[in-house]
Design an enzyme around this catalytic site. Structure first.
Site, PDB file in Angstrom:
ATOM      1  N   LEU A 197       0.850  -1.185   0.000  1.00  0.00           N
ATOM      2  CA  LEU A 197       0.000   0.000   0.000  1.00  0.00           C
ATOM      3  C   LEU A 197       0.889   1.239   0.000  1.00  0.00           C
ATOM      4  O   LEU A 197       1.034   1.936   1.006  1.00  0.00           O
ATOM      5  CB  LEU A 197      -0.910  -0.003   1.233  1.00  0.00           C
ATOM      6  CG  LEU A 197      -2.055   1.002   1.219  1.00  0.00           C
ATOM      7  CD1 LEU A 197      -3.143   0.562   0.271  1.00  0.00           C
ATOM      8  CD2 LEU A 197      -2.638   1.165   2.625  1.00  0.00           C
ATOM      9  N   ALA A 198       1.501   1.509  -1.139  1.00  0.00           N
ATOM     10  CA  ALA A 198       2.488   2.582  -1.240  1.00  0.00           C
ATOM     11  C   ALA A 198       2.603   2.986  -2.707  1.00  0.00           C
ATOM     12  O   ALA A 198       3.174   2.240  -3.513  1.00  0.00           O
ATOM     13  CB  ALA A 198       3.835   2.127  -0.690  1.00  0.00           C
ATOM     14  N   GLU A 199       2.063   4.148  -3.039  1.00  0.00           N
ATOM     15  CA  GLU A 199       1.991   4.550  -4.434  1.00  0.00           C
ATOM     16  C   GLU A 199       3.362   4.836  -5.041  1.00  0.00           C
ATOM     17  O   GLU A 199       3.613   4.542  -6.213  1.00  0.00           O
ATOM     18  CB  GLU A 199       1.075   5.766  -4.579  1.00  0.00           C
ATOM     19  CG  GLU A 199      -0.404   5.463  -4.431  1.00  0.00           C
ATOM     20  CD  GLU A 199      -0.844   5.229  -2.980  1.00  0.00           C
ATOM     21  OE1 GLU A 199      -1.960   4.713  -2.765  1.00  0.00           O
ATOM     22  OE2 GLU A 199      -0.056   5.579  -2.047  1.00  0.00           O
ATOM     23  N   GLN A 224      -4.912   3.136  -7.333  1.00  0.00           N
ATOM     24  CA  GLN A 224      -6.287   2.730  -7.051  1.00  0.00           C
ATOM     25  C   GLN A 224      -7.297   3.857  -7.200  1.00  0.00           C
ATOM     26  O   GLN A 224      -8.390   3.670  -7.744  1.00  0.00           O
ATOM     27  CB  GLN A 224      -6.349   2.148  -5.646  1.00  0.00           C
ATOM     28  CG  GLN A 224      -7.627   1.405  -5.337  1.00  0.00           C
ATOM     29  CD  GLN A 224      -7.507   0.650  -4.026  1.00  0.00           C
ATOM     30  OE1 GLN A 224      -7.729   1.207  -2.964  1.00  0.00           O
ATOM     31  NE2 GLN A 224      -7.143  -0.615  -4.116  1.00  0.00           N
ATOM     32  N   PRO A 271       1.465  10.558  -3.273  1.00  0.00           N
ATOM     33  CA  PRO A 271       2.739   9.983  -2.825  1.00  0.00           C
ATOM     34  C   PRO A 271       3.656   9.552  -3.973  1.00  0.00           C
ATOM     35  O   PRO A 271       4.867   9.451  -3.787  1.00  0.00           O
ATOM     36  CB  PRO A 271       2.303   8.773  -1.981  1.00  0.00           C
ATOM     37  CG  PRO A 271       0.939   9.128  -1.510  1.00  0.00           C
ATOM     38  CD  PRO A 271       0.323   9.878  -2.649  1.00  0.00           C
ATOM     39  N   HIS A 305     -12.285  10.616  -2.850  1.00  0.00           N
ATOM     40  CA  HIS A 305     -12.585   9.657  -3.913  1.00  0.00           C
ATOM     41  C   HIS A 305     -13.256  10.330  -5.103  1.00  0.00           C
ATOM     42  O   HIS A 305     -13.943   9.670  -5.888  1.00  0.00           O
ATOM     43  CB  HIS A 305     -13.490   8.523  -3.382  1.00  0.00           C
ATOM     44  CG  HIS A 305     -12.849   7.679  -2.335  1.00  0.00           C
ATOM     45  ND1 HIS A 305     -12.780   8.054  -1.023  1.00  0.00           N
ATOM     46  CD2 HIS A 305     -12.211   6.484  -2.412  1.00  0.00           C
ATOM     47  CE1 HIS A 305     -12.144   7.124  -0.321  1.00  0.00           C
ATOM     48  NE2 HIS A 305     -11.795   6.163  -1.150  1.00  0.00           N
TER      49      HIS A 305
END
Length: 739
Positions: free
Chosen positions: A467-469, A491, A498, A539
């Site tokens: 979970l790390a762009e 996502q 990031p 979002h």
């Protein structure tokens, strides 16, 4: 200095001018597995590095170069690494202190000084990068940026690509031209035991990309060798202010699968021993290694810095006593490897070499203005040209945008084994035993766009990232540089930030900064936008203008299913990095459903589509505003008798100025509509250009309809007001038509 008996990984033969070493101790190892000739070469490379630094300092003071940053004090550690590794076999992601390792790998003093003067013949960057940005495709030295620690993630991707090619050897071969019409592949060289080197200063270990890379290297047992060059200072910030406890070795000690070594990096023999051991560990497939070398910085951070403003004279003098050049001189004399005459001859040989290199560099022609835009994008494979224009071969019933994006990914992955797909939650199931047994359905992304891909193509080609762009994009850059074609997913657009560092300072500029010697043709798929009730601040964002403002990257945004499959296929087959925006509101929308246009259907970039022909007024738009503009246009015809032309840009960078100009000249009135905020938004540039170039064709001011200058709210009543709706577009059309 330490003594050892380890076997060197590669020969370190003496240079031609020092080849006659018959008066020395022959070929018997003296220390660290190195014989006399190898030890002399070791010292010569160290001294050469220092003398190139000194020459650059002189040239800077003479205003013949424009920046200088040195490797001084790091030479022993870096020459050791260069002699333990294999140029043109292993891969290297250095940073700006790494002059000595690049000389050890085979770069010349002249090549390095040509970059310092910004010469046209600078093979590393063609006058684009500051000095000390080492680049050589032949030696596998990948172009670095001035950013700190970003290259750690590139090294991870490169190592993953090497492993992938060793597991999928057919994918490394040049594809059949009959099957691969567009991509200009060459055979990819790979070795089953190659090591990827990456180096940083101790200050850079504070960066998130460093820790993200450790995570992936450890988890995947990748053959990555980290070298931390700890000179105690990040410009003026001492190590204790950067690193808890003052030692990065203590902080990383619990990462599994790693080999760790903490050494005196001013000691050549200890450094070489440590490098040989670390390289052997990586080559064996056991996992990554980290060598933490304590070095010194006898010169200021750069020639633009004055370390006496923040370091005491006592501290500076203490470092001077540990200078590796002086230490090795004394050791060579004490051990009888060289006598004073031999040392003096070596010094003169190096100084003459640097003088000749300097004279040639200073006399070289500087980089010239006509080259400015060269290599910003691929010259070999332009996605705007006619090769990407095709006629759809429709089959089957109408399908959604989501369906056809998924189909495109399947088509291209079957066609090209170098394509891998990864991101957060894109796999069907990371623990795939249940998936294979039919016990779980599989996920395939939060919207289901990648559903079934892992099941068909396996875990090597479709997998979940941390979970790390930044991790996603940085690794993709390394893979693409190495010859793969990553198609990665962020996502939600709202969480792209990031990765912005990797996108703006690395992905977009790799080809340009390396003067065309490296590129990273990857695809970033990004669901974006609002009009989904309840999306709220995190979002529902749009922000395309930030990315269209970045040279070197292509940006596209389809509004219907056929354009989605055609543009995505072009993005995958072209040779540039592409940001592929997918509007979430359109994934399953009734609007824009189309039949499957065939496995070779492509849409060129930079070509707009006339979504509705008209003669009285032009609307320029894209994405989810297209169906809203069409609704308003139909209402204008019914209620006002006004014939509106709607231009769907499809491609935002490049964009189709010719189509815009043709329509504006026809209608003389233009409205620009987009979802993102109006102020400083994408439409402002188009409006300004219309005013500049088409002013005399206008019968009314250029108008804009866009999102409010705020964030998207959760409550649907508020969201409807914040985002442009068909009614607001209609009102603007009425006002403009009456002008």
């Amino acid at each position: 200095m330490a003594r050892a008996t380890s076997t060197p990984v590669q020969s370190a033969d003496a240079p031609a001018d020092l080849a006659d070493l018959s008066d020395l101790r022959g070929s018997q190892p003296i220390a660290g597995g190195l014989n006399a000739a190898q030890l002399v070469r070791f010292y010569r490379l160290m001294y050469l590095s220092r003398k190139v630094d000194d020459r650059e300092i002189l040239l800077k003071r003479q205003q013949k170069i424009f920046f200088q940053i040195s490797c001084a004090g790091h030479e022993a550690l870096l020459v050791a690494a260069g002699l333990a590794l294999r140029p043109g076999y292993d891969w290297f992601f250095p940073y700006y202190r790494d002059r000595a390792i690049c000389l050890a790998l085979g770069q010349t003093a002249e090549e390095q000084l040509l970059q310092a003067v910004g010469a046209a013949d600078d093979k590393q960057s063609g006058g684009r990068q500051m000095p000390s940005h080492w680049t050589s495709p032949e030696l596998h030295i990948v172009s670095p940026s001035s950013s700190t620690a970003t290259q750690c993630l590139h090294a991870i991707g490169c190592a993953e690509a090497g492993r992938y090619f060793s597991h999928h050897p057919e994918s490394a071969k040049k594809p059949d031209p009959a099957l691969f019409d567009y991509r200009q592949f060459k055979d990819v060289q790979y070795h089953g035991d190659e090591v990827t080197y990456v180096s940083i200063g101790e200050g850079s270990t504070s960066q998130g990309e460093f820790w993200e890379s450790l995570n992936s290297a450890s988890n995947n047992k990748l053959p990555v060798m980290y070298v931390v060059e700890d000179n105690g200072y990040a410009i003026s910030t001492p190590v204790e202010a950067n690193t808890p406890g003052g030692s990065i070795s203590k902080l990383v000690a619990n990462f599994p699968n790693f080999h760790f070594a903490e050494i005196d990096g001013t000691d050549p023999i200890a450094s070489y021993e440590a490098m040989v051991e670390a390289v052997a560990y990586c080559r064996s497939g056991k996992g990554p290694a980290l060598v933490h070398g304590h070095v010194v910085r006898p010169y200021s951070h750069s020639l633009s810095d004055d370390e006496r403003k923040y370091r005491s004279e006592e501290e500076i003098q203490a470092d001077a006593l540990r200078d590796p050049i002086a230490k090795m001189q004394v050791w060579l004399l004490e051990k009888g490897v060289l006598d004073q005459r031999g040392l003096d001859e070596l010094h003169k040989s190096v100084e003459d070499e640097v003088q000749v290199a300097s004279d040639r560099a200073v006399g070289a022609q500087p980089a010239q203005p006509p080259t400015i835009l060269l290599h910003q994008y691929s010259e070999n494979l332009n996605p705007t040209d006619g090769r990407f224009s095709s006629t759809p071969q429709n089959s089957g019933e109408d399908r959604t945008m989501l369906d056809l994006i998924n189909t495109c990914l399947r088509d291209e992955m079957r066609r090209d084994e170098r394509i891998v797909v990864f991101g957060e939650d894109v796999a069907d199931a990371t623990r795939d035993q249940a998936l294979r047994a039919g016990a779980v359905k599989g996920k395939g992304g939060v919207f289901g766009v990648t559903a079934g891909l892992q099941y068909e193509f396996g875990n090597d080609r479709v997998f979940n990232s941390p979970l790390a762009e930044a991790n996603i994009v940085g690794r993709a850059i390394g893979m693409a540089v190495r010859g793969m074609k990553p198609v990665v997913e962020i996502q939600f657009f709202d969480y792209i930030w990031p990765a912005m560092h990797q996108m703006r300072n690395e992905m977009s500029v790799m080809r340009w900064r390396s003067n065309g010697t490296f590129s990273c043709p990857l695809v970033m798929r990004v669901p974006m936008g609002g009009y989904l009730t309840g999306g709220s601040i995190y979002h529902s964002q749009s922000g395309e203008s930030i990315f269209t403002h970045t040279p070197g990257v292509r940006v596209v945004m389809p509004s219907d299913a056929r354009d989605a499959i055609g543009l995505l296929r072009t993005a995958i087959r072209c040779d540039d990095p592409v940001l592929f925006f997918e509007h979430k509101n359109l994934y399953r929308a009734v609007y824009g459903r189309e039949p499957y246009p065939g496995p070779d259907y492509t849409v060129p970039f930079g070509k707009a589509k006339v979504a509705r022909k008209g003669k009285d007024l032009t609307v320029i738009t894209y994405g989810a505003v297209v169906p809203r503009a069409l609704e308003a246009a139909r209402r204008m015809e019914v209620e006002k008798g006004i014939d509106v032309e709607v231009i769907d840009l499809r491609s935002l960078s490049p964009y189709d100025w010719e189509a815009i100009a043709e329509s504006v000249r026809k209608t003389s009135k233009v409205l620009i509509a987009h979802e993102d905020m109006q102020s400083w938004g994408y439409g402002a540039e188009i409006a300004a250009r219309i005013g500049d170039e088409l002013f005399h064709d206008l019968d009314a001011p250029v108008r804009r309809v866009a999102g409010m200058d705020t964030f998207v709210a959760y409550q649907p009543i508020l969201e409807d007001l914040i985002l442009p709706q068909a009614g607001r577009i209609f009102d603007a059309m009425v006002e403009l038509a009456a002008f």
